[in-house]
Scaffold this active site. Structure first.
Site, PDB file in Angstrom:
ATOM      1  N   ASP A 121       0.858  -1.190   0.000  1.00  0.00           N
ATOM      2  CA  ASP A 121       0.000   0.000   0.000  1.00  0.00           C
ATOM      3  C   ASP A 121       0.887   1.231   0.000  1.00  0.00           C
ATOM      4  O   ASP A 121       2.086   1.157   0.268  1.00  0.00           O
ATOM      5  CB  ASP A 121      -0.949  -0.002   1.200  1.00  0.00           C
ATOM      6  CG  ASP A 121      -0.233   0.044   2.541  1.00  0.00           C
ATOM      7  OD1 ASP A 121       0.733  -0.738   2.719  1.00  0.00           O
ATOM      8  OD2 ASP A 121      -0.620   0.836   3.426  1.00  0.00           O
ATOM      9  N   GLU A 186      -0.084  -0.957   5.836  1.00  0.00           N
ATOM     10  CA  GLU A 186       1.008  -0.440   6.655  1.00  0.00           C
ATOM     11  C   GLU A 186       0.944   1.065   6.828  1.00  0.00           C
ATOM     12  O   GLU A 186       1.209   1.603   7.910  1.00  0.00           O
ATOM     13  CB  GLU A 186       2.351  -0.838   6.026  1.00  0.00           C
ATOM     14  CG  GLU A 186       3.568  -0.603   6.921  1.00  0.00           C
ATOM     15  CD  GLU A 186       4.135   0.811   6.825  1.00  0.00           C
ATOM     16  OE1 GLU A 186       4.912   1.207   7.722  1.00  0.00           O
ATOM     17  OE2 GLU A 186       3.798   1.541   5.857  1.00  0.00           O
TER      18      GLU A 186
END
Length: 495
Positions: A121, A186
């Site tokens: 991400d 994250e």
């Protein structure tokens, strides 16, 4: 020769044959000949807007996890996609969290098992934010590959996957068993990952010897090994006064304003020279040993370039050791913003009824979040009491991430030094990170495994900023570093 001597000789022969069978040149030639293919894969990954903070992009994030899983399957991995639950939204509804991808290559009990952690991400990015290029279209300029997520963390994840891919393509046995655990949240706090690690402690992680994280960067042009990060205690300090916002012309001079109280207590957190004023915080910091001082002194770091890059006429410290120490191993207080205050363009003569300051303390080893929470809360209430204000103060700690510290003399780091020397021909710098990677401490506390941070990103990659990039050099040579590293780890003795 006795039977026991013959056994020892046979064992030594076996070990020597394993050590001499490392076909490094052949492996790296394959990397060189497939550079454009590796860049093209990164281009495909960058094109996916896997922004974990934007729920409207959640389908893109799911697609990114599917692409990651498929890439690992294509090179022969035993892949699973694990559910980690849902995310509650502010409107009361919920949305699925992206699945965590795990993969396994090899299960030879005689070999070490290395687990690679990464995330796919990214932070938000828009062209109008100041990007010179489309952030979701990988752009090659002078050997730099620009795109959101290029360095944080898509290229490092791909470099690890390519490492396994190269061994497979050449039909060379991996020197260690390799596992992957790759997440998609994250950048927003790794939602659901802690619980998954706990649940997988006695299954997925049971045979893991070491965990490698490559979600960090070098300090300079010299390759580095990272052995520590700071934690993060994030606070809200709320001051509430009248029942509604007031007109400063009608009420100014008649009420004690919440904003004035808030600014007053914030001013007592830190001195102009950077000294933390909260009792007990500075006293908890571990003493800088002579050995650590020498390590910092030997690190390649240009103070003037650092200052110039930031664009300031003066830094808080004028020598390298003091600056690095206060960046890595000392706590800091940073004030991030005030919610409820007028911040739009133009003028507005309002007295806010309630304002919330947001500030954080980057904590270091020997500091405990629960202790810091009490120290900050007690101190701010004592400062506020001295103001004798009728307004109300409420202090809450919303994040309490612990620091992480490894032993740079551990065999994992010796393997890292050897791999860096093999690929780059230099000794790496041993560095710490000023930021926080909470998952490192979670891995350490839950699994009990040894951890190393092995970065390949450049110091000027612009993580989280405009024009994020990774250089072709770091991407390709970083893949070679990972190839060499697995070989060096395979030589660590099993006890």
């Amino acid at each position: 020769m006795t039977s026991s001597n013959r056994f020892v000789a046979l064992l030594l022969l076996l070990l020597c044959s394993r050590a001499s069978s490392f076909r490094f040149e052949e492996l790296t030639q394959y990397v060189n000949s497939h550079e454009e293919q590796f860049v093209e894969t990164l281009r495909q990954w960058i094109s996916v807007e896997s922004d974990s903070s934007d729920v409207t992009k959640r389908s893109d994030l799911h697609r990114m996890m599917d692409m990651t899983a498929e890439k690992l399957r294509l090179i022969g991995g035993r892949v699973e996609m694990l559910e980690i639950g849902t995310q509650a939204l502010v409107n009361g509804s919920s949305i699925d969290l992206p699945k965590v991808v795990t993969a396994q290559f090899g299960d030879d009990p005689s070999k070490r098992t290395v687990c690679v952690y990464g995330h796919v991400d990214v932070q938000p990015a828009r062209r109008e934010d100041g990007w010179a290029t489309d952030p979701y279209q990988l752009t090659d300029i002078d050997g730099n590959l620009y795109g959101r997520g290029a360095s944080d963390n898509k290229a490092p994840v791909l470099a690890w996957i390519h490492t396994v891919e190269v061994y497979k393509a050449l039909n060379i046995d991996l020197p260690v068993n390799v596992k992957f655990i790759i997440e998609g949240m994250e950048e927003t706090g790794s939602n659901g990952l802690d619980a998954l690690i706990v649940a997988q402690k006695d299954s997925f992680f049971s045979d893991v010897d070491y965990i490698v994280i490559s979600d960090c960067v070098w300090l300079s042009k010299r390759p580095a090994l990272t052995y520590g990060t700071r934690g993060n205690c994030y606070f809200f300090a709320e001051v509430e006064g009248p029942k509604k916002d007031l007109h400063s012309g009608l009420y100014g001079g008649t009420v004690i304003e919440p904003m004035t109280d808030l600014i007053g207590i914030l001013d007592k957190l830190i001195s102009p020279s950077g000294k933390i004023l909260i009792p007990g915080v500075r006293e908890a910091v571990a003493h800088l040993s002579d050995e650590e001082w020498k390590t910092y002194q030997d690190i390649e770091f240009d103070l003037q370039s650092f200052q110039s890059e930031i664009g300031l006429s003066q830094l808080m410290y004028s020598n390298k050791v003091d600056l690095l120490a206060h960046r890595w191993r000392h706590p800091t207080v940073s004030i991030h913003g005030i919610e409820g205050a007028f911040s739009s363009p133009g003028t507005k003569t309002v007295i806010p009824a309630k304002v919330i300051a947001k500030f954080s303390i980057r904590q270091v080893p020997n500091m405990d979040p629960a202790v810091v929470e009490k120290q900050v809360t007690d101190y701010l209430h004592s400062v506020f009491a001295k103001r004798k204000s009728p307004n109300r103060l409420n202090v809450t700690m919303v994040i309490g991430a612990k620091p992480w510290l490894a032993d740079p003399k551990h065999p994992l780091y010796e393997a890292g030094r050897a791999a860096v020397k093999t690929v780059f021909g230099v000794e790496p710098d041993l560095i710490r990170e000023g930021g926080t990677i909470p998952i490192a401490r979670t891995f350490q506390d839950v699994t009990g495994k040894s951890i190393i941070m092995l970065p390949i990103g450049g110091f000027d990659d612009g993580l989280h900023s405009q024009n994020e990039k990774i250089s072709r050099y770091n991407y390709i040579e970083g893949t070679k570093l990972f190839i060499a590293y697995l070989h060096e780890v395979s030589k660590i003795k099993k006890y």
